[in-house]
Design a protein around this motif. Structure first.
Motif, mmCIF file in Angstrom:
data_model
loop_
_atom_site.group_PDB
_atom_site.id
_atom_site.type_symbol
_atom_site.label_atom_id
_atom_site.label_comp_id
_atom_site.label_asym_id
_atom_site.label_seq_id
_atom_site.Cartn_x
_atom_site.Cartn_y
_atom_site.Cartn_z
ATOM 1 N N LEU A 61 46.228 43.074 -33.180
ATOM 2 C CA LEU A 61 46.087 44.003 -32.055
ATOM 3 C C LEU A 61 45.971 45.438 -32.560
ATOM 4 O O LEU A 61 45.208 46.239 -32.023
ATOM 5 C CB LEU A 61 47.291 43.866 -31.114
ATOM 6 N N LYS A 62 46.704 45.730 -33.611
ATOM 7 C CA LYS A 62 46.625 47.076 -34.194
ATOM 8 C C LYS A 62 45.232 47.342 -34.749
ATOM 9 O O LYS A 62 44.681 48.437 -34.588
ATOM 10 C CB LYS A 62 47.668 47.210 -35.300
ATOM 11 N N VAL A 63 44.660 46.346 -35.399
ATOM 12 C CA VAL A 63 43.308 46.498 -35.938
ATOM 13 C C VAL A 63 42.311 46.773 -34.815
ATOM 14 O O VAL A 63 41.474 47.675 -34.914
ATOM 15 C CB VAL A 63 42.897 45.237 -36.726
ATOM 16 N N LEU A 64 42.428 46.013 -33.731
ATOM 17 C CA LEU A 64 41.531 46.217 -32.589
ATOM 18 C C LEU A 64 41.728 47.607 -31.992
ATOM 19 O O LEU A 64 40.760 48.266 -31.606
ATOM 20 C CB LEU A 64 41.793 45.151 -31.517
ATOM 21 N N ARG A 65 42.972 48.034 -31.942
ATOM 22 C CA ARG A 65 43.263 49.339 -31.364
ATOM 23 C C ARG A 65 42.714 50.462 -32.240
ATOM 24 O O ARG A 65 42.057 51.390 -31.761
ATOM 25 C CB ARG A 65 44.778 49.495 -31.168
ATOM 26 N N GLU A 66 42.926 50.355 -33.552
ATOM 27 C CA GLU A 66 42.457 51.407 -34.457
ATOM 28 C C GLU A 66 40.938 51.438 -34.559
ATOM 29 O O GLU A 66 40.352 52.438 -34.966
ATOM 30 C CB GLU A 66 43.087 51.216 -35.837
ATOM 31 N N ALA A 67 40.302 50.326 -34.208
ATOM 32 C CA ALA A 67 38.839 50.302 -34.190
ATOM 33 C C ALA A 67 38.299 50.904 -32.894
ATOM 34 O O ALA A 67 37.091 51.083 -32.753
ATOM 35 C CB ALA A 67 38.329 48.876 -34.362
ATOM 36 N N GLY A 68 39.190 51.194 -31.967
ATOM 37 C CA GLY A 68 38.752 51.791 -30.713
ATOM 38 C C GLY A 68 38.243 50.778 -29.703
ATOM 39 O O GLY A 68 37.580 51.160 -28.732
#
Lengths: 106, 106
Positions: A61-68
């Motif tokens: 989820l963090k990866v998806l969030r940091e990818a915008g």
DNA sequence: CTTCTGTATCGACGAATGTCGAAACAGCAA
DNA sequence: TTGCTGTTTCGACATTCGTCGATACAGAAG
């Protein structure tokens, strides 16, 4: 994508988003979030469907969030995630290829 | 993507294609190929614009090919690559999100 | 305060990825 | 045949990635 060769900077930014989509679990997470009523889902709803640990889901989820690609917010005890439609639309538009392919030369 | 949560198998296949797009050089290669006249380009046209070695370009082309995003053919001395529009269309469609997001429940 | 539940971060591990130079292969031309 | 050019494959290397268990943090409830 087709009209002109895509500059280096643009490619770096776009590739970051595609990289976020390059994992099956993240793809399913995104789809799961998007398919929830209201377009958002609690993390507690997202850990069940997968065979990986809760920290791993949190990481994805963090990866998806940091990818915008998604946004998140804590509301009381639970944290909710939602899809950012403009981000997906940007990628979708990039991949739209006219039926008769090319136009510009080298 | 939005209508139903995307099964595990489907996610694996799609993530493979997105992974191929998750590198800036591959993204630019794809765009470069798509923007060439006739929708195809010779490898000799693709090595110049990048700061990496020619074997590295060859490797990236292989990744794109094995992901099903491009096709290739040797014609005499040179090898030509072209984009496979259906593959990109599939990804593009997946990322198409309705403006009013959700529908289905959990 | 303490305790409980939901979520995120940390540290570590094996596996996969991007890159290179060197070498092999494919086709054309002497 | 030999040589030359375009392309791919082969090892090797440092870096990144996905995963885990353990731990820390956040908020609600006693």
């Amino acid at each position: 994508m087709v009209r002109e060769p895509l500059g280096e900077e643009a490619a770096v930014g776009l590739s970051r988003m595609f990289k976020a989509l390059s994992d099956p679990i993240r793809l399913r997470l995104l789809s799961l979030i998007a398919s929830y009523e209201g377009g958002e889902a609690c993390v507690c709803d997202l850990t069940g469907p997968f065979d990986v640990s809760q920290p791993t889901i949190s990481h994805h989820l963090k990866v998806l969030r940091e990818a915008g690609l998604v946004g998140s917010e804590r509301r009381g005890t639970w944290v909710y995630y939602w899809v950012i439609p403009q981000a997906l639309a940007q990628l979708s538009a990039l991949l739209q290829i006219p039926a008769a392919p090319a136009k510009a030369g080298a």
